[in-house]
Design an enzyme around this catalytic site. Sequence first.
Site, mmCIF file in Angstrom:
data_model
loop_
_atom_site.group_PDB
_atom_site.id
_atom_site.type_symbol
_atom_site.label_atom_id
_atom_site.label_comp_id
_atom_site.label_asym_id
_atom_site.label_seq_id
_atom_site.Cartn_x
_atom_site.Cartn_y
_atom_site.Cartn_z
ATOM 1 N NE ARG A 183 -1.975 -1.847 3.050
ATOM 2 C CZ ARG A 183 -2.629 -2.666 4.099
ATOM 3 N NH1 ARG A 183 -3.902 -2.209 4.286
ATOM 4 N NH2 ARG A 183 -1.878 -3.781 4.977
ATOM 5 C CD GLN A 184 4.123 4.369 2.784
ATOM 6 O OE1 GLN A 184 3.298 4.084 3.247
ATOM 7 N NE2 GLN A 184 4.521 5.780 2.375
ATOM 8 C CG HIS B 198 -4.225 2.850 -6.226
ATOM 9 N ND1 HIS B 198 -4.938 2.793 -7.107
ATOM 10 C CD2 HIS B 198 -4.601 3.844 -6.313
ATOM 11 C CE1 HIS B 198 -6.221 3.662 -6.856
ATOM 12 N NE2 HIS B 198 -5.475 4.746 -6.311
ATOM 13 C CE LYS C 186 -10.284 3.749 2.399
ATOM 14 N NZ LYS C 186 -9.867 1.634 2.562
ATOM 15 C CG ASP D 190 -11.160 -3.777 0.469
ATOM 16 O OD1 ASP D 190 -10.472 -3.238 -0.627
ATOM 17 O OD2 ASP D 190 -11.041 -2.780 1.974
#
Length: 292
Positions: free
Chosen positions: A92-93, A127, A190, A216
């Site tokens: 995610r980072q 992402h 979100k 998710d």
Amino acid sequence: MSLLLAFDDEEALALRLAQALGWPLARVELHRFPDGETRLRLPPRLPARTVVLRGLQQPNDKLAPLLLAAAGARELGAERLELVSPYLAYMRQDMAFTPGEVVSQRHLGRLLASHFDAVVTVDPHLHRVATMDEVVPGRRGLALSAAPALGLHVAREVPGALLLAPDEEAGQWVQAAAQAAGLDHAVCRKQRYGDLEVEVALPDRPVAGRAVVIVDDVASTGRTLVAAAQGARAQGAASVDVAVTHGLFVGDAWAQVKSAGVRHVWSSDAVPHASNAVSVVPLLALALRQLG
Ligand code: R5P
């Protein structure tokens, strides 16, 4: 000959994978010294193709032993060394969200690429970076997805469900789940203000009277699911269930999700958890055979 090498705390998943592959399974023996260092012992002779299974939930505890095991495996005969990490942490980072932040995805990827010839994982949080090949530069990266199997499971349990992604990033997984199962889907928006502070705005699609299933990739603190579930219930959803690939459920996450009115939680066995309902083993076995 090929060999699957696994750690004791992933015994159940390792056994299922070795059985699906028809490969022998060996264990990395660990001894933790009082000062926190770890001694590792591998089989004294490894075959040319060795696959290490290591999920990276609680990554900081696991990374040093994993990298030591990889380096040792090379010395013991593994010419081709592959990593199966059903849950790959630090994905995610993927950018410096504030000046000075380390882009951990990039650096963890390079570190793994320096030890393994291929990295196979399930629903990594990609992402801004599109493929696993980019995460492990110069090596083979494979991102498998549990979303279609979760979608099919949902369709069996809740026919006609409306699948909701709690955020834009989850759009890819909700779409794959919906397509496999022939279900409707929509994507929420979100805002995350902190580890435990999350707001989710539902899409325009009416949810009143619908059986809603939130889809998710990861449930960590569970606050994303809580916010989405509360939103769906406030708008009159008939029921709210959850389907996630990786059920980490840290701290009080499970209790929070259940008290938000979520009826069922279904996860994949990429991360062992009481909510496991679908298995990623067939996907992993097929991918390893195809890498052949
Ligand atoms: C982030 O965008 C992910 O897709 C998940 O929504 C997020 O990681 C879940 O985290 P938590 O359970 O802590 O809200």
